[in-house]
Every structure is written in structure tokens, then in C-alpha cells.
Design an enzyme around this catalytic site. Structure first.
Site, PDB file in Angstrom:
ATOM      1  N   GLY A  43       0.806  -1.216   0.000  1.00 48.45           N
ATOM      2  CA  GLY A  43       0.000   0.000   0.000  1.00 48.45           C
ATOM      3  C   GLY A  43       0.838   1.263   0.000  1.00 48.45           C
ATOM      4  O   GLY A  43       0.546   2.223  -0.718  1.00 48.45           O
ATOM      5  N   CYS A  44       1.884   1.262   0.798  1.00 53.24           N
ATOM      6  CA  CYS A  44       2.741   2.446   0.901  1.00 53.24           C
ATOM      7  C   CYS A  44       3.490   2.703  -0.404  1.00 53.24           C
ATOM      8  O   CYS A  44       3.703   3.852  -0.788  1.00 53.24           O
ATOM      9  CB  CYS A  44       3.698   2.309   2.076  1.00 53.24           C
ATOM     10  SG  CYS A  44       2.813   2.215   3.653  1.00 53.24           S
TER      11      CYS A  44
END
Length: 151
Positions: A43-44
Site C-alpha cells: 500500500g505504501c
């Protein structure tokens, strides 16, 4: 989350090159201040690469992008180099800024347990240092475009 219309707390943190940055250094510019849990996670990485891909448009609108996590300066440097990130990543290992911006919250893990962690959150700060938008629990893939649309 901090309230819209309030003065954003000033801070000084080290970036991926070990250089210090203060929020007050960016007075006169719009600042997209985004908080993310960890370098090199799915996600990051999506979120960071989204900001990377839209970075020229953020610059055209006179905005600076600052990413903040608890990761070390060295971890940020590897993350920057691996994905060609053109913006500043700030290291907050003692959670001082993360807590000041009220993004260290209780969450429920996938197994249903309660724990504390960094909420993926983004603040838009105006040229005078006031918070004009605050988004908590943002979707990593959508966040960069959403913030660009706010500018």
C-alpha cells in the site's frame, strides 16, 4: 485528526539524505503532508508511486509533497532510490510528529485484535501554515489524485 482551520504543528525531522526539514521552511507554499505506515510495503509503495507519477502536477500547482513514517533515514533512502521518488521522505522514529498530527490510533488487526498504529492520513496545509484539508484512513491508490484535485 487535527481540525481544519487550525495552525499545523511545526516540526523538524530528517529526510532520506539526513538533512533536516521544518514545516515552517515551506511557508508560502502549499504542503501535502502524508503519513504512511512503512516503506516498501504494498500500500505504501502504491501511494508513494502515485505521488511520484503526479509530482510534476503538484509542482505546477505550487505544492510540496512530504511523506512521513517511523522508518529510519536509511530505509527512506532505499525506498526513494528503489522507486525514483522525487519528493521528501521524513523519518519520525520517536512518533513525535505522528502523535502531534493525531494519526497514531487504535486499530483492529486482521485477526481481530486491538493494537495501536499509524493511520494512513493526509493533510493539505496552505501557504500560511493552516490545515485546509484532513483525510484519515485514506486509500493508498486514490490518495495522490484526490489531493491533487484539492489543489
Amino acid at each position: 485528526m487535527l481540525e481544519i482551520g487550525t495552525q499545523a504543528p511545526d516540526f523538524t525531522l530528517s529526510d532520506q539524505n539526513g538533512e533536516e526539514h521544518s514545516l515552517s521552511d515551506y511557508r508560502g507554499k502549499k504542503v501535502v503532508l502524508y503519513f504512511y505506515p512503512k516503506d516498501n510495503t504494498a500500500g505504501c509503495t502504491k501511494q508513494a508511486c502515485g505521488f511520484r507519477d503526479l509530482y510534476p502536477q503538484f509542482q505546477e500547482k505550487g505544492a510540496v509533497v512530504l511523506g512521513v513514517s517511523k522508518d529510519t533515514v536509511a530505509s527512506h533512502k532505499k525506498f526513494e532510490e528503489k522507486f525514483g521518488l522525487p519528493f521528501t521522505l521524513l523519518s519520525d522514529p520517536d512518533f513525535s510528529v505522528i502523535k502531534a498530527y493525531d494519526v497514531y490510533k487504535e486499530t483492529t488487526t486482521k485477526k481481530g485484535n486491538l493494537s495501536r498504529g499509524l493511520w494512513r492520513s493526509t493533510y493539505l496545509i496552505d501557504e500560511s501554515g493552516k490545515i485546509v484539508r484532513a483525510e484519515g484512513k485514506v486509500k493508498a491508490a486514490d490518495n495522490p489524485a484526490d489531493m491533487l484535485a484539492e489543489l
